[in-house]
Design an enzyme around this catalytic site. Structure first.
Site, PDB file in Angstrom:
ATOM      1  N   ALA A 182       0.758  -0.744  -0.069  1.00 17.31           N
ATOM      2  CA  ALA A 182      -0.113  -0.146  -0.138  1.00 17.31           C
ATOM      3  C   ALA A 182       0.841   1.167  -0.186  1.00 17.31           C
ATOM      4  CB  ALA A 182      -1.364   0.150   1.442  1.00 17.31           C
ATOM      5  N   ASN A 183       0.672   2.232   0.360  1.00 16.06           N
ATOM      6  CA  ASN A 183       1.009   3.945   0.520  1.00 16.06           C
ATOM      7  C   ASN A 183       0.507   4.458   1.238  1.00 16.06           C
ATOM      8  OD1 ASN A 183      -0.341   5.591  -1.383  1.00 16.06           O
ATOM      9  ND2 ASN A 183       0.254   3.659  -2.405  1.00 16.06           N
ATOM     10  N   ARG A 184       0.879   5.525   1.159  1.00 17.56           N
ATOM     11  CA  ARG A 184       0.765   6.761   2.496  1.00 17.56           C
ATOM     12  C   ARG A 184      -0.501   7.361   2.060  1.00 17.56           C
ATOM     13  NH1 ARG A 184       3.993   6.385   6.363  1.00 17.56           N
ATOM     14  NH2 ARG A 184       6.070   5.000   6.228  1.00 17.56           N
TER      15      ARG A 184
END
Ligand code: C5P
Length: 222
Positions: free
Chosen positions: A29-31
């Site tokens: 995933a990412n932020r």
């Protein structure tokens, strides 16, 4: 009427990260918080548009008056965007994972005590913005991409405008220390073939409202 400048228009917005499964319990995933895309969708609905928001996994509630399609992976996001067409305007604010594990394991990957780490082969995800912007049928009249960059923000945005085939790139600096990724404020630059507009640092809600105003002006002239 001036207060509903997008009445009769269909706006598709993507927002948030995507989750790319490694196995049933793990993912890449990412932020991204989804805040900027949700703010744009909400502002477009306030401007009278019919809005479809295709959102990755985020903890934000459905904005009022917006149809929200919640998806997990980049491939699901592309399918949901395509299912939402035709649209007059498409805004791709999602932070889509560029790669996914080539094959998600159907069972949880176990440590076997040997100290060996599992190999993680990756495949490239579809580029949703580029796919939609290069369509010969059902291409929205105005296609807007985002460019989250950590360096050479404007040069990268200009290159991206050409490569992705979109009409506008909203460029922002997400380097460590800016607090943009996951934060509530954003400093953006609107890059089109006609030049660059620099906007001041603003709350993401305000960026959404102003971007929708900018879109309404531009649509009004076309
Ligand atoms: O190439 P880059 O990821 O920096 O481009 C960012 C823009 O492209 C954003 O508008 C993002 O939503 C979109 N994008 C996409 N699908 C991808 C990767 C990026 O729609 N797989």
């Amino acid at each position: 009427p001036a207060e509903k400048p997008l009445a009769g228009r269909h706006v598709v917005v993507t927002a948030g990260p995507t989750h790319e499964p490694i196995d049933p319990v793990r993912y890449i995933a990412n932020r991204s918080s989804g805040r900027q895309g949700f703010a744009i969708a909400e502002a477009a609905a306030r401007a009278g548009a019919r809005v479809t928001l295709v959102a990755g996994p985020v903890g934000l509630p459905d904005p009022p008056g917006v149809t929200v399609r919640r998806i997990e992976t980049a491939r699901d996001m592309l399918a949901a965007v395509e299912a939402a067409l035709p649209a007059d305007i498409a805004v791709f604010a999602a932070a889509v994972a560029d790669w996914r594990p080539a094959e998600a394991a159907s069972l949880k990957i176990k440590k076997d005590g040997s100290g060996k780490v599992p190999p993680l082969a990756m495949s490239e995800n579809p580029d949703i913005l580029s796919t939609i912007a290069h369509r010969t049928d059902l291409r929205p009249g105005l296609v807007i991409g985002f460019a989250a960059e950590t360096n050479d923000v404007l040069a990268n945005a200009e290159a991206k405008l050409a490569r992705k085939g979109c009409d506008v790139i909203v460029a922002n600096d997400v380097s460590a220390g800016t607090g943009v990724m996951g934060g509530t404020e954003n400093t953006v630059h609107l890059v089109t073939k006609d030049g660059i507009e620099h906007w001041p640092k603003l709350p993401k809600d305000e960026v959404g409202t102003r971007l929708v105003g900018w879109i309404a002006d531009r649509i009004g002239k076309s």
